[in-house]
Design an enzyme around this catalytic site. Sequence first.
Site, PDB file in Angstrom:
ATOM      1  N   GLU A 171      -4.395   8.089   7.395  1.00  0.00           N
ATOM      2  CA  GLU A 171      -5.316   7.144   6.739  1.00  0.00           C
ATOM      3  C   GLU A 171      -5.611   5.983   7.697  1.00  0.00           C
ATOM      4  O   GLU A 171      -6.764   5.555   7.840  1.00  0.00           O
ATOM      5  CB  GLU A 171      -4.686   6.626   5.439  1.00  0.00           C
ATOM      6  CG  GLU A 171      -5.654   5.802   4.601  1.00  0.00           C
ATOM      7  CD  GLU A 171      -5.043   5.311   3.281  1.00  0.00           C
ATOM      8  OE1 GLU A 171      -3.873   5.630   2.995  1.00  0.00           O
ATOM      9  OE2 GLU A 171      -5.745   4.589   2.547  1.00  0.00           O
TER      10      GLU A 171
ATOM     11  N   GLU B  57       2.164   1.841  -3.378  1.00  0.00           N
ATOM     12  CA  GLU B  57       1.097   2.434  -4.227  1.00  0.00           C
ATOM     13  C   GLU B  57       1.108   3.956  -4.074  1.00  0.00           C
ATOM     14  O   GLU B  57       1.087   4.687  -5.059  1.00  0.00           O
ATOM     15  CB  GLU B  57      -0.262   1.856  -3.787  1.00  0.00           C
ATOM     16  CG  GLU B  57      -1.460   2.526  -4.434  1.00  0.00           C
ATOM     17  CD  GLU B  57      -2.606   2.731  -3.465  1.00  0.00           C
ATOM     18  OE1 GLU B  57      -3.052   1.764  -2.828  1.00  0.00           O
ATOM     19  OE2 GLU B  57      -3.060   3.891  -3.329  1.00  0.00           O
ATOM     20  N   HIS B  58       1.157   4.434  -2.826  1.00  0.00           N
ATOM     21  CA  HIS B  58       1.192   5.892  -2.606  1.00  0.00           C
ATOM     22  C   HIS B  58       2.412   6.517  -3.273  1.00  0.00           C
ATOM     23  O   HIS B  58       2.318   7.536  -3.943  1.00  0.00           O
ATOM     24  CB  HIS B  58       1.266   6.184  -1.097  1.00  0.00           C
ATOM     25  CG  HIS B  58      -0.065   6.271  -0.435  1.00  0.00           C
ATOM     26  ND1 HIS B  58      -0.477   7.380   0.267  1.00  0.00           N
ATOM     27  CD2 HIS B  58      -1.095   5.389  -0.362  1.00  0.00           C
ATOM     28  CE1 HIS B  58      -1.694   7.168   0.748  1.00  0.00           C
ATOM     29  NE2 HIS B  58      -2.082   5.965   0.396  1.00  0.00           N
TER      30      HIS B  58
ATOM     31  N   HIS C 199       0.834  -1.207   0.000  1.00  0.00           N
ATOM     32  CA  HIS C 199       0.000   0.000   0.000  1.00  0.00           C
ATOM     33  C   HIS C 199       0.873   1.264   0.000  1.00  0.00           C
ATOM     34  O   HIS C 199       0.585   2.248  -0.688  1.00  0.00           O
ATOM     35  CB  HIS C 199      -0.909  -0.052   1.246  1.00  0.00           C
ATOM     36  CG  HIS C 199      -1.686   1.197   1.485  1.00  0.00           C
ATOM     37  ND1 HIS C 199      -1.360   2.094   2.474  1.00  0.00           N
ATOM     38  CD2 HIS C 199      -2.780   1.709   0.859  1.00  0.00           C
ATOM     39  CE1 HIS C 199      -2.218   3.097   2.456  1.00  0.00           C
ATOM     40  NE2 HIS C 199      -3.092   2.896   1.491  1.00  0.00           N
TER      41      HIS C 199
END
Lengths: 431, 434
Positions: B147, B75-76, B72
């Site tokens: 997040e 991905e960022h 993840h």
Amino acid sequence: MREFHRLALGKGVHFTSCIRPKYKINRMSIYFVLPLRKNEASANAVLSCLFTKSCRKFPTITAFSDEMGRLYGADLYGNVHKIEGNQVLSFTVEVIDDSYALTPEDLTRQAAELLCDAVLDPLLDETGNFPEESFRLEQQMLLDTVLSEQNNKRSYALAQFRRVMFAGEDGSLSKLGEAEDIRNLTVKDAKEAWLRMLSSAKIEITFTGSGHEEEAKAVFARRFGELSRDKIYRLRRSGHKMPVEVKRVTEQMPVKQAKLVVGYALGPAREQRVALKVLSCILGSSPSSRFFVNIREKESLCYYCAARSSAYQGVMIADCGVEKENVTRAENAIQREIDSIAADGCSKEELEIALRYLATAYRSASDSVSTMDWWNFTRILQGGGTLAHEFSLLQQVDPEEIRQLAGKLKKDTVYLLCMEGGEEQVEDDQA
Amino acid sequence: MKTIKRKTCASLLLRESYELLELESGLKVVLYQDPTASSATACFAVHYGSTDNRFIPKEGEEPICVPEGIAHYLEHKLFEDENGDAFARFSETGASANAFTSGDKTVFYFTATDRFEENLTILLDFVSTPYFTRETVEKEQGIIAQEIGMYDDNPFWQSYFLLLQSLYHHHSIRIDTAGSVESIRQITPELLHRCYDLFYRPQNMVLTAAGNFNRDRLLELCQTLLPKRPDFEVIRMPEEEPYPVRVKRTEKKMPVSKPLFTLGIKMHPEEDKEKRLKKYVLACVATECLFGESSPFYREMYDAGVINSCFDCSVLEGDGYLAILCDGETEQADLLIDAAKRRIRDFKEKGCDENSFEGIRRTEYGKQIRQFTDMGDLAVQLVDAAFCAYTLFETAEILKEITAEEIQQFVSKELDPENLSIALILPEESGGNQ
């Protein structure tokens, strides 16, 4: 393709169709537009639950569900919306196009009949009322929905914020009614709400899909033609009053991340609805917006920081999820971006980016039946133009209009949901 | 880069077709063209997700473990480049772009109504050119920590992961996609580069597009823009997962108005790729028969006020895991559990009502048609199908043949009512013992 075809089916009842063969499915909605009143809101809202589980023809949840299965998984559901000072109950069914049926069947006509059965011919007991047992279940469901608002902290914060910012105005009323009103509801209240809805609501029926609208229209014309209609409700238009001072409210809840909502008022902006949308986009509705680039990416202050607006109410709202110790920094950062546009305007490049982003949203809207359905309905209600017209207005927005709009934004309300920080408070502040 | 394989997948039943290609590099390209659409969506995806945190880089090397949440994080970070970020580039074209990470994949995508090729160029470029510095990697920790904080406050998300942690002893599906504030602190530019280098290889990736676009130009761009990369060599190391659930009940207190639950019935996953889709479809139909709105279970629970309209049931399926999930709100968890177990036992004995079964089968067929109505969703479904090596039309074919007896046999063989777990999110004032 016929983008928009509208005709009257009866007193205060209209049918609007939007046909594109590419859709492969048909979506039919019945919108009942009523005044949003505190003493009627919950009785109206409970109907959205009651009418989607059974009807006289399919009296149990199993029979009703089996019928939807037989129609290849037709999806029938109810919803409640608040548009300005109006409460809108919607009942929608979606069904695959007739040509996809495994054996020849007029699925669209049958789905239209089912939708009419749900709304016009519900299950009643021998006294002519909704059965007490099913009413109690749906009353509890509505109550659970209202009470579970706090489960989603972002939407809870926004709802609480609206109660504060629009206190004393239509905008503060809950579209579902308040918990206490729901607890006090009776079967009689629901029955009266139903009869009121049928006799006096403004009724908009929409058909968005691949075809067979004539069959559906015939069903709606017949079923709604039988209704006895009274004086038809005229839409209420309501704006928000400009603030005298900034209202500040802090609410305590055991949350890890604080939620900050800042509301701005700008007075009547109906004619500038497209420009306001562009300003919202420049500030915080896209990954290229100032809030995203400066507050999230450069300052790493929050995961989301967004802006939304309502030209009809004349408001803009910014919200973010942020560490409690950074709340003041975030509020100042939001204000700084607005002040900067009010003072220096936005760059030509920023404007073009926002216009392109919104243009994509406008153009791609026609690919989705649900987006087109809602677009056409709100357009009828609020008087906007066709997609093509609104798109042309978008091209006319200039940087000076954006600067002037930003200059009109006046801080109105600041709401904070956080872990600790004392009791709920209202402080005076100079705007 | 030449196209080495080309196949058209078509369904007479659904009146749809799409194209499946494999380029010389090993990259799969799946294309669904609809010239009547106003928009097109393209997804560039890698078969690498939050569950891939223990693996052997290549045969003969030692296994390595990487911090939870790294897929993840990657991905960022891929959105960033030396001159800014990919969002800024997409803003020049007006496309709407984003990405997401799940247990088994990371998907980067855009939707555009024009300038498709320019947008595709940006997509292929930023995913193919990683750029991380110590400073930008550290800066991202603040955003991702926010997040994580947001999901920590989300009772539905918490209930879901609590259930996964209750069902699974070792399988990494039990790990939160974003990791934890502690685990992401261990992520360095070097680790990100290592994972990127090992997983982001064409043989482990797929490009899908759905909507209105020029197919030949798309293929040309793939051939000219994508750099040559070594073959994919990672050997995944799934841990042995016992069949019984890890814990039968878990509770956690949060600020909610009414208890939320996620209930899971753990099953044996199918390892044979040929049989996996069939088992998944059987599980989906069985779930609807057992707990769907037309089932006696639903009616009994709804009429008794044990569940409300929030109730939903679905199937969780992936590499090494398969379970039926039900979620919603309830004040009477014990009653709900007893009824679910009883329903499975009754079904094993009596099967399901023929009328309801036909409705469920038709509903599933209707879903197959609807999946071709939203280009964005469709592009993602094509990714899933490509990674699992099936076509979107196989489901409809399986559905056509399924019988009520087959579902009864499936439930009898695969579902143990005792292999069930429930996760409960309770209001702050009531008891809880996580």
